[in-house]
Design an enzyme around this catalytic site. Sequence first.
Site, PDB file in Angstrom:
ATOM      1  CE  LYS A 182      -1.991   3.171   2.540  1.00 51.43           C
ATOM      2  NZ  LYS A 182      -2.027   4.149   1.497  1.00 51.43           N
ATOM      3  CD  GLU A 257      12.462   4.763   9.555  1.00 50.01           C
ATOM      4  OE1 GLU A 257      12.208   5.679  10.369  1.00 50.01           O
ATOM      5  OE2 GLU A 257      12.562   4.925   8.340  1.00 50.01           O
ATOM      6  CB  CYS A 291      12.949   8.764   8.834  1.00 49.07           C
ATOM      7  SG  CYS A 291      14.044   7.845   7.750  1.00 49.07           S
ATOM      8  CD  GLU A 392       9.601  12.642  11.891  1.00 47.36           C
ATOM      9  OE1 GLU A 392       8.502  12.063  11.871  1.00 47.36           O
ATOM     10  OE2 GLU A 392      10.674  12.103  11.560  1.00 47.36           O
TER      11      GLU A 392
END
Length: 499
Positions: A182, A257, A291, A392
Amino acid sequence: MDNIAKTLTKYQMFIGGEWTDSESGTHFESDNPYTGKPWALIPRGNAADVERAVAAAHQAFTSGEWPKLNATKRGALLRRLGDLISEKSKALAEIEVRDNGKLYAEMSAQTAYMAQWYYYYGGLADKIEGHVIPSDKPDTFNYTRYEPLGVVAAIIPWNSPLLLLAWKLAPALAAGNTMVIKPSEYTSASALEFMKLIEQAGFPPGVVNVVTGFGTEVGTPLVEHPRVAKVAFTGSDATGQKIYQAAARSLKRVSMELGGKSPNIVFDDAHIDNAVKGVISGIFAATGQTCIAGSRLLVQDSIHDAFVEKLVAFARTAKMGDPMSLDTQVGPVTNRPQFEKILKYIDIAKSEGAKPALGGTQATRPECGDGWFVEPTIFTGVHNAMRIAQEEVFGPVLSVIPFRDEEEAIAIGNDVVFGLAAGVWTQNMRRAFMMSERLQAGTVWVNTYRAVSYLSPFGGYKRSGIGRESGQEMIKEYLQTKSVWISTASEVPNPFVMR
Ligand code: NAI
Ligand code: MG
């Protein structure tokens, strides 16, 4: 509207080796972040499409050609796929850039390098060896086998779609699993284009499938599907938590992750010009949408002002604009919600008292056109407890935090919920080793930043994730161990006591 629709590239999903529309027959638009306008129509999948794809993947896992292929032949298919990627890497990079706005200069190198994951795990496929256990029981032979899990669901984000898919798909196939992918609703086109190479390489139908659509409409039913054995996810912390909970209800395996708030730590004994470049690469490359972004610059207070001055002078020269131009250095943000999120965090930082030493606004330079651009932003006066230092942002926004000595650098560096990566800039060897040991992060870079390889394990400490990707060991995350006992005794002993 009809006129626009005619000029858009219309995609189909890939299920059971067939190109197909969604069951609902509907589509959604995918935008080009540089123009801020739609360029493609992506099928809007739902639970019915997930059902079809998981059924196809399950069938391919249990019957037909795939389970009969030996590991050497699976490896050969993966290596053929690697060759096709090498041939088509530029075309794949162009699709990525059109859909996610990252620089062609970076994406063309990334799509070419991506072939290495397929070569590496293709080579590893027939080197997964079980053990003969030195049995303590008389007349028994005991050995282990590593077997695939079954249908693996891969849920992919928008920042490096094909590379992050490769990190999951290559080991999963090498281990003998089948997969339902996906992609992100913002960047689905590249995974669909990639399926043409899967077809060409000759993978049996159903071994690799793609269902496109939104998180709740496709992601949720996929994670909840009883025939999915494992979910491999890269994305946000919040979605990772939802997926972990949903997977727990059917005791599925997960690897995730989930990003970070990585410190890039500059000591006063560092090679300053290199450190400036390292900090830039950590936060402005890929427009900060990685990331591993080094989004907190920890700088020793003795060099704070001089370092910030050099950094600002360097960042000020960064060229923004068309991500396809080879001299562009900072491209647009991938999607409108992300663009708005970054601007919101800039406001939060200002309201917390951080001072923009550079940027701090949307970019309205003429070369940015109608695209979603944010000025490279450097905040000074940041304290590690501020939200801008803890959460973040996933954009070109750097927080500068001063520190006194090694102990304070470690304390501040580790004082976030995340632990994906860290950078250290020093010319002192003792300090380099000591910092690498004490920073709580899955990857530590010393005098470099943003290096990743198919050879090296990658993943997060703390809330940055579960499991590792890349390297030899991690293929075990796509395998399960079976212990086989064979009796060589001529008689079955007393059945009422355990052997
Ligand atoms: P997201 O984590 O929501 O999306 C990632 C993938 O998960 C997409 O394919 C999405 O459709 C799918 N998804 C969403 N909800 C789901 C659910 N309930 N069940 C199953 N699948 C689901 O990320 P999003 O919204 O695109 O970005 C938000 C933030 O995530 C960014 O601002 C950034 O901070 C972070 N992010 C981190 C990345 C990383 O590499 N660790 C990559 C992209 C975003
Ligand atoms: Mg897009």
